[in-house]
Design a protein around this motif. Structure first.
Motif, mmCIF file in Angstrom:
data_model
loop_
_atom_site.group_PDB
_atom_site.id
_atom_site.type_symbol
_atom_site.label_atom_id
_atom_site.label_comp_id
_atom_site.label_asym_id
_atom_site.label_seq_id
_atom_site.Cartn_x
_atom_site.Cartn_y
_atom_site.Cartn_z
ATOM 1 N N ASP A 134 0.850 -1.361 0.000
ATOM 2 C CA ASP A 134 0.152 0.004 -0.029
ATOM 3 C C ASP A 134 0.783 1.243 0.095
ATOM 4 N N SER A 135 2.200 1.224 -0.277
ATOM 5 C CA SER A 135 3.042 2.185 -0.087
ATOM 6 C C SER A 135 2.693 3.213 -1.203
ATOM 7 N N PRO A 136 2.896 4.469 -1.139
ATOM 8 C CA PRO A 136 2.613 5.487 -2.293
ATOM 9 C C PRO A 136 4.040 5.420 -2.820
ATOM 10 N N LYS A 137 5.123 4.836 -2.525
ATOM 11 C CA LYS A 137 6.351 4.903 -3.202
ATOM 12 C C LYS A 137 6.388 3.994 -3.874
ATOM 13 N N LEU A 138 5.460 2.918 -4.035
ATOM 14 C CA LEU A 138 5.545 1.738 -5.036
ATOM 15 C C LEU A 138 5.285 2.249 -6.336
ATOM 16 N N GLN A 139 6.050 1.645 -7.420
ATOM 17 C CA GLN A 139 5.938 2.115 -8.687
ATOM 18 C C GLN A 139 4.849 1.311 -9.543
ATOM 19 N N VAL A 140 3.593 1.840 -9.666
ATOM 20 C CA VAL A 140 2.655 0.806 -10.154
ATOM 21 C C VAL A 140 2.067 1.412 -11.651
ATOM 22 N N THR A 141 2.285 0.327 -12.533
ATOM 23 C CA THR A 141 1.781 0.422 -14.016
ATOM 24 C C THR A 141 0.392 -0.004 -14.005
ATOM 25 N N PRO A 142 -0.385 0.041 -14.798
ATOM 26 C CA PRO A 142 -1.561 -0.577 -15.072
ATOM 27 C C PRO A 142 -1.602 -2.069 -15.120
ATOM 28 N N GLU A 143 -0.562 -2.521 -15.889
ATOM 29 C CA GLU A 143 -0.186 -3.981 -16.171
ATOM 30 C C GLU A 143 0.364 -4.583 -14.752
ATOM 31 N N PHE A 144 0.931 -3.804 -14.056
ATOM 32 C CA PHE A 144 1.655 -4.396 -12.921
ATOM 33 C C PHE A 144 0.553 -4.343 -11.484
ATOM 34 N N LYS A 145 -0.537 -3.486 -11.662
ATOM 35 C CA LYS A 145 -1.403 -3.418 -10.829
ATOM 36 C C LYS A 145 -2.367 -4.889 -10.784
ATOM 37 N N THR A 146 -2.547 -5.503 -11.841
ATOM 38 C CA THR A 146 -3.202 -6.634 -11.986
ATOM 39 C C THR A 146 -2.578 -7.704 -11.008
ATOM 40 N N PHE A 147 -1.125 -7.569 -10.838
ATOM 41 C CA PHE A 147 -0.460 -9.007 -10.107
ATOM 42 C C PHE A 147 -0.642 -8.316 -8.654
ATOM 43 N N LEU A 148 -0.566 -6.963 -8.577
ATOM 44 C CA LEU A 148 -0.826 -6.595 -7.237
ATOM 45 C C LEU A 148 -2.281 -7.000 -6.605
ATOM 46 N N ASP A 149 -3.192 -6.813 -7.249
ATOM 47 C CA ASP A 149 -4.799 -7.178 -7.035
ATOM 48 C C ASP A 149 -4.767 -8.835 -6.751
ATOM 49 N N ILE A 150 -3.817 -9.558 -7.441
ATOM 50 C CA ILE A 150 -3.818 -11.096 -7.468
ATOM 51 C C ILE A 150 -3.053 -11.367 -5.918
ATOM 52 N N ALA A 151 -2.055 -10.751 -5.691
ATOM 53 C CA ALA A 151 -1.383 -10.960 -4.544
ATOM 54 C C ALA A 151 -2.210 -10.473 -3.408
ATOM 55 N N ARG A 152 -3.411 -9.489 -3.513
ATOM 56 C CA ARG A 152 -4.008 -9.344 -2.389
ATOM 57 C C ARG A 152 -5.275 -9.930 -2.266
#
Length: 444
Positions: free
Chosen positions: A372-390
């Motif tokens: 959830d860190s604001p410093k994490l660099q998140v592209t739309p493609e990467f966000k998919t995998f963050l959502d899977i991880a959560r």
């Protein structure tokens, strides 16, 4: 980049992992009696080898040393589990104090053998509640039988990477969410060419890079073992259903032989010649690293990402996936364990350190705060995998005393099924269960 391994390499690592704690490490005695504020040099071994990854871990270590000027860290990279185990058995001043391993499947053996120290007391001493720091699934694959002998250091989430241009050309407006739709889309995107293909919608065979039985089985939410520890592949219908669904997909895309001949034309998984990069496959089961690697390879099409499809009767669980990652442990034989813990604690629980490392090597962060860190660099493609991880239904393969041997046994059976060598899947899974139980009993 992830640390996937060939089955041969994994088998070698498992065979060489220590079975008896005394054979691995020697006496531990008062190993945790050292003064963490005294001047000390730690040996840290890791498996990264690519220049960018090596630079990233060295930058991480440099930040740690700046915050702990009394602790120097000697870093040794490109170390396999085989080399690590040999060094742990030999002991001495040159042996590692802290180890990072890509082989999460070996955690059960690391814990069962006593090669790594139980980090539970160190977490308690530092006032750290692991359940509030790390996602549940990551804790599942870093401990065994009550022994938290490793902690997560970044992780990988597996989903679907796809060619948006190919989708548009075929009139497909969104990635498939259910297995039946996945089969339809895969067939629609496949372009036969004589006895081969110009392109396949998906390479469904289990030799196809990240398309492993374990990754697919996760979409069926299986239970690998009964509460009393017995193998449950025949007992849980999820395994037979997954194998049947995968075999059906193989058949509908042209059959095992034809697909495997086409797969033989594929380039290396970690090179620009990857078949997804070259347009030979339209959908790829892969991790969060693939979009970046494809862009670096100079692909000319637009890339999309999505969770893997789920069985039609589990549509409500769409968004889940298989999770894996890197683990960190402390050698039980180390005489510098309190100092070593300072390094492990920093790498695995310091939010800024975890985020900086994740940004540098494009992996998913391994703590709840870092996700959830604001410093994490998140592209739309990467966000998919963050959502899977959560996702609360995302899962991993459980740790066992035989390491990942049970997964190798399952994979061997899955190979036979997709080839058409097995017609009675239920009976075959029962035989597989018996072999798994025998191997685990032997390991214990």
């Amino acid at each position: 980049m992830p640390r996937t391994r060939s089955l041969t390499a994994l088998a070698t690592a498992l065979v060489t992992t220590c079975v008896l704690a005394t054979a691995c490490t020697g006496p531990s005695g008062s190993a945790a009696a050292d003064d963490p504020k005294a001047d000390v040099t730690l040996n840290f071994w890791h498996g990264w080898s690519a220049p960018g990854e090596v630079a990233a871990i060295e930058e991480n270590i440099a930040r740690f040393q700046a915050a702990h000027p009394n602790i120097k860290v000697k870093v040794t990279g490109n170390m396999t589990d085989d080399k690590i185990n040999q060094a742990l058995r030999a002991g001495g001043d040159k042996a590692p104090d802290v180890v990072s391993s890509f082989t999460t499947d070996s955690v059960g053996k690391f814990c069962n053998s006593g090669a790594f120290t139980d980090l539970g007391p160190f977490l308690a001493k530092s006032g750290i509640d692991a359940t509030k720091v790390f996602p549940r699934t990551l804790l599942d694959y870093t401990r065994f039988d009550g022994n938290q002998c490793t902690l997560p250091l970044l992780h990988d989430a597996y989903g679907l990477v796809y060619n948006k241009d190919a989708f548009r050309e075929a009139g497909i407006t969104e990635p498939p969410g259910t297995w039946s739709r996945f089969v339809e889309v895969a067939r629609q995107l496949t372009k036969p060419s004589g006895d081969s293909y110009e392109r396949v919608g998906i390479m469904p065979t289990f030799h196809g890079y990240e398309t492993t039985p374990m990754r697919l089985a996760a979409q069926w939410s299986p239970t690998y073992f009964t509460p009393d520890g017995r193998a449950n592949l025949a007992g849980d219908p999820a395994f037979a259903r997954m194998l049947s669904a995968q075999k059906d997909l193989v058949d509908k895309l042209g059959g095992y032989g034809r697909l495997e001949r086409f797969r033989a034309t594929f380039g290396d998984e970690w090179s620009a010649e990857h078949p997804f990069h070259q347009g030979k496959v339209a959908m790829q089961i892969d991790g969060e690293w693939r979009p970046g690697m494809a862009q670096e390879a100079g692909v000319t099409f637009e890339i999309g990402t999505a969770p893997l499809p789920v069985p039609d009767d589990q549509a409500a669980d769409y968004g889940k996936g298989y999770l894996s990652g890197t683990v960190v442990g402390m050698a039980r034989g180390s005489k510098k364990q309190n100092a070593a813990w300072e390094l492990v604690k920093y790498m695995t629980t310091d939010t800024d350190a975890v985020v900086a490392f994740a940004n540098a090597i494009h992996n998913v962060p391994s703590t709840l705060a870092a996700l959830d860190s604001p410093k994490l660099q998140v592209t739309p493609e990467f966000k998919t995998f963050l959502d899977i991880a959560r996702h609360p239904r995302s899962s991993t393969t459980p740790a066992q005393a035989d390491g990942g041997t049970y997964q190798l046994t399952f994979t061997d059976f899955a190979y036979a099924v997709e080839k058409g060598e097995v017609t009675d899947i239920a009976a075959g899974l029962a035989r597989t269960d018996r072999q798994i139980d025998a191997d685990i009993a032997k390991a214990k």
